[in-house]
Design an enzyme around this catalytic site. Sequence first.
Site, PDB file in Angstrom:
ATOM      1  N   SER A 162      24.920  92.580  33.014  1.00  0.00           N
ATOM      2  CA  SER A 162      25.516  92.501  31.673  1.00  0.00           C
ATOM      3  C   SER A 162      25.501  93.881  31.033  1.00  0.00           C
ATOM      4  O   SER A 162      24.519  94.611  31.145  1.00  0.00           O
ATOM      5  CB  SER A 162      24.722  91.536  30.794  1.00  0.00           C
ATOM      6  OG  SER A 162      24.678  90.265  31.385  1.00  0.00           O
ATOM      7  N   GLU A 245      12.570  88.237  28.372  1.00  0.00           N
ATOM      8  CA  GLU A 245      13.947  87.742  28.325  1.00  0.00           C
ATOM      9  C   GLU A 245      13.958  86.271  27.908  1.00  0.00           C
ATOM     10  O   GLU A 245      14.702  85.856  27.043  1.00  0.00           O
ATOM     11  CB  GLU A 245      14.585  87.905  29.708  1.00  0.00           C
ATOM     12  CG  GLU A 245      16.039  87.475  29.779  1.00  0.00           C
ATOM     13  CD  GLU A 245      16.667  87.766  31.145  1.00  0.00           C
ATOM     14  OE1 GLU A 245      15.942  87.697  32.163  1.00  0.00           O
ATOM     15  OE2 GLU A 245      17.873  88.038  31.188  1.00  0.00           O
ATOM     16  N   GLU A 378      17.044  74.984  36.809  1.00  0.00           N
ATOM     17  CA  GLU A 378      16.200  74.466  37.903  1.00  0.00           C
ATOM     18  C   GLU A 378      14.949  75.342  38.044  1.00  0.00           C
ATOM     19  O   GLU A 378      13.835  74.835  38.196  1.00  0.00           O
ATOM     20  CB  GLU A 378      16.972  74.450  39.239  1.00  0.00           C
ATOM     21  CG  GLU A 378      18.087  73.415  39.332  1.00  0.00           C
ATOM     22  CD  GLU A 378      19.367  73.839  38.615  1.00  0.00           C
ATOM     23  OE1 GLU A 378      19.478  75.016  38.211  1.00  0.00           O
ATOM     24  OE2 GLU A 378      20.254  72.984  38.438  1.00  0.00           O
TER      25      GLU A 378
HETATM   26  C1  FAD Z   1      26.194  85.390  31.907  1.00  0.00           C
HETATM   27  C2  FAD Z   1      25.243  85.960  32.896  1.00  0.00           C
HETATM   28  C3  FAD Z   1      24.643  87.197  32.655  1.00  0.00           C
HETATM   29  C4  FAD Z   1      23.749  87.731  33.590  1.00  0.00           C
HETATM   30  N1  FAD Z   1      23.217  88.959  33.329  1.00  0.00           N
HETATM   31  C5  FAD Z   1      22.398  89.535  34.253  1.00  0.00           C
HETATM   32  C6  FAD Z   1      21.903  90.860  34.049  1.00  0.00           C
HETATM   33  O1  FAD Z   1      22.182  91.513  33.024  1.00  0.00           O
HETATM   34  N2  FAD Z   1      21.128  91.409  35.006  1.00  0.00           N
HETATM   35  C7  FAD Z   1      20.785  90.739  36.132  1.00  0.00           C
HETATM   36  O2  FAD Z   1      20.050  91.284  36.945  1.00  0.00           O
HETATM   37  N3  FAD Z   1      21.251  89.479  36.373  1.00  0.00           N
HETATM   38  C8  FAD Z   1      22.052  88.879  35.453  1.00  0.00           C
HETATM   39  N4  FAD Z   1      22.549  87.615  35.678  1.00  0.00           N
HETATM   40  C9  FAD Z   1      22.246  86.958  36.948  1.00  0.00           C
HETATM   41  C10 FAD Z   1      21.304  85.773  36.843  1.00  0.00           C
HETATM   42  O3  FAD Z   1      19.984  86.197  36.594  1.00  0.00           O
HETATM   43  C11 FAD Z   1      21.406  84.981  38.146  1.00  0.00           C
HETATM   44  O4  FAD Z   1      22.721  84.479  38.225  1.00  0.00           O
HETATM   45  C12 FAD Z   1      20.426  83.849  38.219  1.00  0.00           C
HETATM   46  O5  FAD Z   1      19.124  84.341  38.339  1.00  0.00           O
HETATM   47  C13 FAD Z   1      20.714  82.899  39.405  1.00  0.00           C
HETATM   48  O6  FAD Z   1      20.811  83.619  40.596  1.00  0.00           O
HETATM   49  P1  FAD Z   1      22.073  83.435  41.571  1.00  0.00           P
HETATM   50  O7  FAD Z   1      23.310  83.581  40.752  1.00  0.00           O
HETATM   51  O8  FAD Z   1      21.878  84.362  42.714  1.00  0.00           O
HETATM   52  O9  FAD Z   1      22.000  81.929  42.061  1.00  0.00           O
HETATM   53  P2  FAD Z   1      21.077  81.335  43.225  1.00  0.00           P
HETATM   54  O10 FAD Z   1      19.707  81.894  43.086  1.00  0.00           O
HETATM   55  O11 FAD Z   1      21.769  81.569  44.525  1.00  0.00           O
HETATM   56  O12 FAD Z   1      21.049  79.813  42.868  1.00  0.00           O
HETATM   57  C14 FAD Z   1      22.123  78.916  43.212  1.00  0.00           C
HETATM   58  C15 FAD Z   1      21.704  77.507  42.779  1.00  0.00           C
HETATM   59  O13 FAD Z   1      20.535  77.094  43.510  1.00  0.00           O
HETATM   60  C16 FAD Z   1      19.507  76.696  42.610  1.00  0.00           C
HETATM   61  N5  FAD Z   1      18.209  77.108  43.132  1.00  0.00           N
HETATM   62  C17 FAD Z   1      17.894  78.310  43.688  1.00  0.00           C
HETATM   63  N6  FAD Z   1      16.591  78.339  44.038  1.00  0.00           N
HETATM   64  C18 FAD Z   1      16.061  77.142  43.687  1.00  0.00           C
HETATM   65  C19 FAD Z   1      14.756  76.563  43.775  1.00  0.00           C
HETATM   66  N7  FAD Z   1      13.734  77.226  44.301  1.00  0.00           N
HETATM   67  N8  FAD Z   1      14.564  75.306  43.294  1.00  0.00           N
HETATM   68  C20 FAD Z   1      15.595  74.608  42.742  1.00  0.00           C
HETATM   69  N9  FAD Z   1      16.872  75.093  42.642  1.00  0.00           N
HETATM   70  C21 FAD Z   1      17.095  76.350  43.107  1.00  0.00           C
HETATM   71  C22 FAD Z   1      19.815  77.434  41.316  1.00  0.00           C
HETATM   72  O14 FAD Z   1      19.250  76.758  40.191  1.00  0.00           O
HETATM   73  C23 FAD Z   1      21.337  77.414  41.299  1.00  0.00           C
HETATM   74  O15 FAD Z   1      21.805  76.187  40.793  1.00  0.00           O
HETATM   75  C24 FAD Z   1      23.429  87.023  34.763  1.00  0.00           C
HETATM   76  C25 FAD Z   1      24.030  85.778  35.000  1.00  0.00           C
HETATM   77  C26 FAD Z   1      24.916  85.248  34.098  1.00  0.00           C
HETATM   78  C27 FAD Z   1      25.554  83.911  34.384  1.00  0.00           C
END
Ligand code: FAD
Length: 395
Positions: A162, A245, A378
Amino acid sequence: MDLNLSPEETRFRDELRAWLETHTPTDWEHRRDASIEQHFAFLRSWQKTLYDGGWAGISWPREHGGRGASLMQQVIFWQEMARASAPPMANVIGLGMVGPTIIAFGTEAQKARFLPGILSADEIWCQGFSEPNAGSDLAGLQSDGRLDGDHFIVNGQKVWTSYGWAADWCELVVRTDPTVPKHKGLTVMLVDMKSPGVEVRPLRQMTGESEFTEVFFRDVRVPVANVVGKVNQGWDVSIGTLMHERGTLGAGMQVTYQRNIERLIELARTIERGGRPAAEDPVIRQKLAQCYAEVQIMRANQMRAFSRISNSGVPGPEGSIQKIFWSELNQRLQQIAQELLGPYGQLEASDPHAIDHGAWSYGYLRARGNTIEAGTSEIQRNIIGHFVLGLPRSY
Ligand SMILES: Cc1cc2nc3c(=O)[nH]c(=O)nc-3n(C[C@H](O)[C@H](O)[C@H](O)COP(=O)(O)OP(=O)(O)OC[C@H]3O[C@@H](n4cnc5c(N)ncnc54)[C@H](O)[C@@H]3O)c2cc1C
């Protein structure tokens, strides 16, 4: 907790209220900025105004440019910001996450160099944590930092960063020792986004804007002096940032939600349903009342989070309760807005018939990301289950 204001708190409130009355921009929600960059420039100048008035980072210790505000003063601050319909501040990540992390883990030189620019919004910050293969499982990240004299050479990719397009600096977490278990080889460093080898690519969201970005690092040189905490102990530093955060981000949100629910109640008095104002429809009334009550619950949760921070100095896993609550509440609130506004709710800012300049169509789409950003629901439930309720680990 005694919620009555002491004479000192009343003085604080009156001083802030008087200041906001003369300084808060009016009708800013209806600004028609040509781009997110233009809107951001406006939020940046508003934060500068708050800073000049001594109102940026009020919970920060005085020696670092804050006001060392008590729990009650922080609550008053957000209440008064809501009351004045004040805009949010630009440097959200700097104020709420990076600054507190530098205060907790940084060197004296880092504090002197970086904290003033965060407060004044002269230097905007982003958070380089997530990668294409490391989001929920942050410790699985692959960006690499190799020591070369008094610098680290950083290679890798971050995603969903972001404000990457606006940022002057990034709090970056990289792997500096690939030979040890994954949580043990990480290091947090402060990276100048203008360094050679940093490339920022905007990512377009379904709202139409590019709030976040991909950031590529190719042989980027980062001084060892910019490491926060100790080399290979970046996991603790990262968790500190994430707790801030989750624990404090909701504070600004509550201001927005209060304003939004009040606006929906106002709209329900003029929008007709079945020939009568929607406010007379028992189903709509019930939903608005429920939502209004939930915004007040959010405020109470917020006070609990502030209370925890003021007693212990750091936010705890209770921040996860707050995170789930504000993210899911916003989705419910935006859903009610769509039910109330009907097809008008889908009109974008460019449409002359759009209500509130398309804020509701934007809000509905943007709210989908709330339950993902700052850790998914989650993951928050896993944290609450294990660290708050003491249930066995589920992952
Ligand atoms: C609007 C927005 C702003 C963001 N800004 C930033 C930022 O400034 N900097 C930054 O570094 N990141 C940022 N992010 C990223 C955000 O932190 C990640 O998208 C988030 O941590 C989820 O990781 P992922 O997208 O890799 O999904 P994944 O980790 O791949 O997860 C996919 C799905 O699996 C589920 N899941 C995964 N592991 C488990 C578990 N152990 N138990 C149960 N369910 C599980 C998750 O809940 C999700 O539904 C942002 C995201 C959004 C949407």
